[in-house]
Design a protein around this motif. Structure first.
Motif, PDB file in Angstrom:
ATOM      1  N   LEU A 175       0.626  -1.254  -0.017  1.00  0.00           N
ATOM      2  CA  LEU A 175       0.112  -0.099  -0.288  1.00  0.00           C
ATOM      3  C   LEU A 175       0.708   1.409   0.227  1.00  0.00           C
ATOM      4  O   LEU A 175       0.032   2.284  -0.582  1.00  0.00           O
ATOM      5  CB  LEU A 175      -0.993  -0.608   1.289  1.00  0.00           C
ATOM      6  N   PHE A 230      -5.393  -8.107  -2.309  1.00  0.00           N
ATOM      7  CA  PHE A 230      -4.250  -7.593  -2.411  1.00  0.00           C
ATOM      8  C   PHE A 230      -3.392  -8.512  -3.409  1.00  0.00           C
ATOM      9  O   PHE A 230      -3.754 -10.550  -3.370  1.00  0.00           O
ATOM     10  CB  PHE A 230      -3.107  -8.513  -1.159  1.00  0.00           C
ATOM     11  N   TYR A 277      -8.727   0.111   2.535  1.00  0.00           N
ATOM     12  CA  TYR A 277      -7.858  -0.768   1.232  1.00  0.00           C
ATOM     13  C   TYR A 277      -7.895  -2.047   3.210  1.00  0.00           C
ATOM     14  O   TYR A 277      -8.110  -3.238   1.828  1.00  0.00           O
ATOM     15  CB  TYR A 277      -6.551  -0.444   1.250  1.00  0.00           C
ATOM     16  N   TRP A 324      -6.906   1.871  -6.977  1.00  0.00           N
ATOM     17  CA  TRP A 324      -8.229   1.528  -5.950  1.00  0.00           C
ATOM     18  C   TRP A 324      -8.346   3.165  -5.057  1.00  0.00           C
ATOM     19  O   TRP A 324      -9.663   2.838  -4.675  1.00  0.00           O
ATOM     20  CB  TRP A 324      -7.511   0.035  -4.659  1.00  0.00           C
ATOM     21  N   TYR A 328      -2.735  -0.710  -6.945  1.00  0.00           N
ATOM     22  CA  TYR A 328      -3.312   0.045  -5.877  1.00  0.00           C
ATOM     23  C   TYR A 328      -3.751   1.046  -6.243  1.00  0.00           C
ATOM     24  O   TYR A 328      -4.282   1.610  -5.054  1.00  0.00           O
ATOM     25  CB  TYR A 328      -1.907  -0.739  -4.815  1.00  0.00           C
TER      26      TYR A 328
END
Length: 835
Positions: free
Chosen positions: A72, A87, A81, A103, A100
């Motif tokens: 992250l 993941f 998250y 997101w 990432y």
């Protein structure tokens, strides 16, 4: 996308449409509050007692192979998250890092609009002049649903789907040239494939009751495209601009290059095909009387569309689906150019296997191949990049994430679901996905805007304060369902069919939410990278269920879906359109910022103009941010996201929260339980009260010990609605309760029990300071059986000095109890004014 965005932006045409009441109820009948999504409600709620509901959904049992914190990086509110996303670990850093980042794009696009519509996903960070109420734009809504279906918190999409099918997004719009003169509701402003998206979503989360509950409005949505169906051709026509594509190769060959000539296109026809197939499948799954026959009719309509598309739009010589002009074209000649929309039929499994030759164009240097994404028209077209660098927005060559998303979804279907063919393979998928990932950069940082130059490392349609984190496409769905091959199924199985390069020695996806379970898939060629065995291994809820040596597709049984029931929460501080109440003010505000942005329903942590409130440059020793509800409101669960740019505006060291009492004095909110105890950069601050406080106004004072500016991107006040109740206050046709200063008026309110159990409810009508509300009969806790309604009548008196034509809020508040000590505080607000 339709309309010249910069012209609209700079002309100030950013007005929102009228807000409609969620559901099938006309605003003229009543203002209502109820649960817009599936029946939630197991957690304790905001009431007079303690609050125990969680901020995030429970992840549940799973694996812990990957370093989530490292993956992250410095994303703010990492807890969100951790609770929501699957993941992944990939050997390709460009794709992994973009995953990432995308997101973050979804999180920034989440906008809480209020109790009526709940959550939506925005396209731009702020509304534009052609958007639906609250800033929704339907063009990419199916992309939003496909992408966000992998989130663990289902409430976002429950609300968003409801917004387009039953809420404000389904409401009326003007049939004007700049808003699409062909349609009269927002959900048909642009081409849209929602039934297919709902089917994909239900196949992922396993919540079929929710999907089946939408069947009536999904059918209505499908049928409302009928005015654009041509019986003589057996296909739908569309204006290219309302395909979200102005200035296309086909448009330039009409007398209106901006809108484009109306034509039969492989977009809307494929969308209607996909939606018809999805509706048919849902009908068969529901299995009520007459559903099977109705499903057969939808399947027949789909077959007819497929047959007619093959007849009219497939160019056998050019081996591609093409645009056919509707007007002035009696022979139905196809245009010469191949446009990227010709790949769309594979998105819905509409194209027959024998048409696979079209995919030879994907890797052709004269076709759609580009180092940055894919081109929107083949390079050999004379219209390729024609005027494309003159300004936004032209879809005749630039790399457009919207179309790239469709093409790569279609390509994954071809490679996984169709018979083997010789035109493109998994290397072609990876090459195109990686080129798409490489567009997601600006000045070395993750970024996505509206369109990218196909041959140069730069975004060409990109406006400050407008295009950042542009949410008009998918990426993570392409990684999960394409590259990693997690193929959602409508039954109790999952298919894993990776399209990763053959030379990859490892990859992993961990704790992917699937049918209420956590699915982890790990490939480790040698067993040394992750240390959990060699080959492809699959875990379900932390337990190993499968292992194989290679990457061949496999279908696994995962068992029945398990549902985590989440509470229906409402943020009483949200004011998405920034008019009326709640009203935010500050003792000082940096000129580019706004107090209203602290309560606009979004939580943005990027440096764009007016995305937050800050006191940067303040001459004061400390500043206060104040929010006036306009009417007494219970407060028990506050959440604050502080803005920190790493420079002049930093996370405060301390903050104070106060409320205004009935006498006009300020007091600290009593019984605060803070998480974390001290503000920490990038962490959501939650303040729970041991007992709820009812107040009209809150005040926040945040300070840094050494001095300096502070900021707020989001300030929220959450409570939990009772999903078993629907509240309403009767209003006239204009939605405003008319009052006469100094005289009592009668206002009717209702509370209806929707559930199959008895609900005990206690109503109260709260009015602004200086007003009076007296029930005509004494109110008391009342037991309501399912389907029963409690009706109350109130005498409301406004003060004699009430200004005319200034709306004031009235709040119907209902306390109720669930199982055990479960408490709910439900509410609905209407506006009243003196004429």
């Amino acid at each position: 996308m339709a309309l010249d965005r910069r012209r609209l932006l700079h002309s100030g045409a950013a007005a929102l449409g009228a807000v409609a009441v969620s559901g099938a109820v006309s605003p003229s009948a009543a203002a209502r509050a109820g649960a817009p999504g599936s029946p939630p409600g197991t957690a304790h709620a905001a009431g007079k007692g303690s609050i125990t509901s969680a901020v995030y959904p429970d992840v549940g049992p799973g694996t812990a192979f990957l370093d989530h914190e490292a993956l992250l990086g410095d994303l703010p509110e990492a807890e969100w998250y951790e609770a929501n996303i699957p993941f992944v670990d990939l050997p390709d850093a460009a794709i992994r890092d973009t995953y990432y980042y995308r997101w973050r794009v979804i999180k920034h696009a989440l906008k809480y609009t209020g109790s009526q519509d709940g959550w939506i996903l925005s396209e731009f960070l702020g509304p534009v002049g052609y958007s639906a109420p609250h800033g929704g734009i339907v063009a990419a809504a199916a992309h939003h649903i496909r992408e966000a279906r992998w989130l663990r918190d289902y409430r976002y999409l429950d609300d968003y789907v409801g917004y387009w099918l039953r809420g404000s997004g389904s409401g009326p719009k003007p049939a004007t040239d700049n808003l699409n003169k062909n349609t009269t509701d927002w959900a048909h402003q642009y081409s849209f494939w929602i039934a297919d998206a709902v089917m994909a979503r239900a196949s992922t989360d396993g919540r079929w009751d929710h999907a089946l509950g939408l069947l009536d409005v999904l059918e209505r949505q499908w049928e409302r495209w009928a005015p654009q169906f041509d019986d003589t051709v057996g296909l739908y026509w569309q204006t290219p601009v309302w395909d979200a594509m102005e200035y296309t190769a086909s448009s330039y060959q009409s007398d209106d290059p901006y809108h484009g000539g109306d034509g039969f296109r492989p977009t809307l026809n494929a969308y209607q095909y996909g939606d018809a197939k999805a509706i048919a499948a849902l009908l068969r799954r529901r299995g009520q009387r007459g559903d099977a026959a109705k499903a057969d009719r939808y399947d027949e309509r789909a077959r007819a569309l497929r047959t007619n598309q093959e007849r009219w739009l497939w160019d056998e010589e050019g081996k591609f689906y093409k645009h056919v002009m509707r007007d002035g074209n009696p022979q139905r000649h196809k245009i010469a150019d191949r446009e990227e929309i010709g790949f769309v039929p594979w998105y819905f499994h509409m194209a027959p296997a024998e048409n696979a030759a079209a995919w030879a164009q994907l890797g052709d240097p004269d076709g759609f191949l580009a180092p940055f994404g894919l081109t929107t028209v083949e390079r050999r077209s004379p219209w390729f990049m024609h005027q494309a660098l003159d300004g936004c927005c032209r879809w005749n060559g630039p790399s457009w994430p919207f179309a790239t998303s469709q093409t790569l979804t279609a390509l994954a279907n071809l490679l996984i679901d169709y018979p083997a063919q010789s035109y493109v393979d998994r290397t072609g998928y990876y090459t195109a996905l990686r080129a798409y990932a490489l567009t997601h950069r600006k000045n070395g940082q993750p970024y996505v805007a509206e369109a990218h130059h196909p041959d140069e490392d730069r975004w060409i349609y990109d406006g400050r304060g407008h295009s950042e984190d542009y949410n008009h496409s998918t990426f993570n769905d392409l990684v999960l369902s394409g590259l990693l091959g997690i193929r959602s199924q409508p039954d109790a199985t999952v298919t894993v069919a990776p399209l990763v390069p053959q030379d990859w020695d490892h990859f992993a996806v961990e704790n992917l939410p699937y049918h209420g379970h956590n699915l982890s898939v790990v490939f480790d060629r040698t067993g040394r990278h992750y240390g959990h065995g060699t080959g492809l291994t699959v875990w379900l809820d932390g337990g190993q269920i499968h292992r194989q040596a290679d990457l061949k597709p496999v279908t696994l049984t995962i068992g029945n879906a398990v549902q985590q029931i989440l509470p229906h929460e409402v943020d009483d501080l949200a004011n998405v359109d920034q008019t009326g109440y709640p009203l935010a003010r500050a003792s000082y505000t940096f000129p580019l910022d706004s107090p209203a942005k602290a309560i606009d329903g979004q939580d943005l942590h990027i440096d764009t103009p007016s995305s937050r409130w800050t006191n940067y440059g303040s001459p004061n020793a400390g500043d206060r941010l104040t929010v006036d509800f306009g009417v007494p409101t219970p407060v028990s669960d506050l959440r604050i996201a502080f803005y920190d740019d790493g420079g002049g505006v930093r996370t405060p060291d301390t903050f104070e929260l106060e409320y205004l009492d009935e006498g006009g004095s300020w007091h600290p909110l009593p019984g605060q339980e803070r998480t974390p105890q001290v503000p920490s950069r990038g962490t959501l601050n939650r303040i729970r009260l041991r007992s709820a406080v009812t107040t009209t106004t809150l005040r926040l004072t945040a300070t840094r010990t050494a001095g300096g500016a502070v900021g707020v991107t989001a300030w929220q006040s959450w409570r939990t609605q009772d999903p078993r109740l629907t509240l309403a206050i009767g209003t006239p046709s204009d939605g405003l309760v008319s009052v006469e200063p100094g005289k009592a008026v009668r206002i009717a309110a209702t509370v209806t029990a929707e559930a199959a159990t008895v609900v005990t409810a206690t109503p109260e009508l709260l009015v602004p300071t200086g007003w009076k509300a007296v029930p005509t009969r004494r109110t008391r806790p009342t037991a309501l059986a399912a389907g029963r309604t409690l009706r109350t009548l109130w005498l409301v008196t406004a003060p004699t000095d009430l200004p005319r034509d200034v709306p004031q809020p009235l709040r119907l508040l209902v306390s109720s109890r669930g199982r055990g000590k479960q408490q709910f505080t439900s509410s609905v607000v209407v506006r009243a004014q003196a004429d």
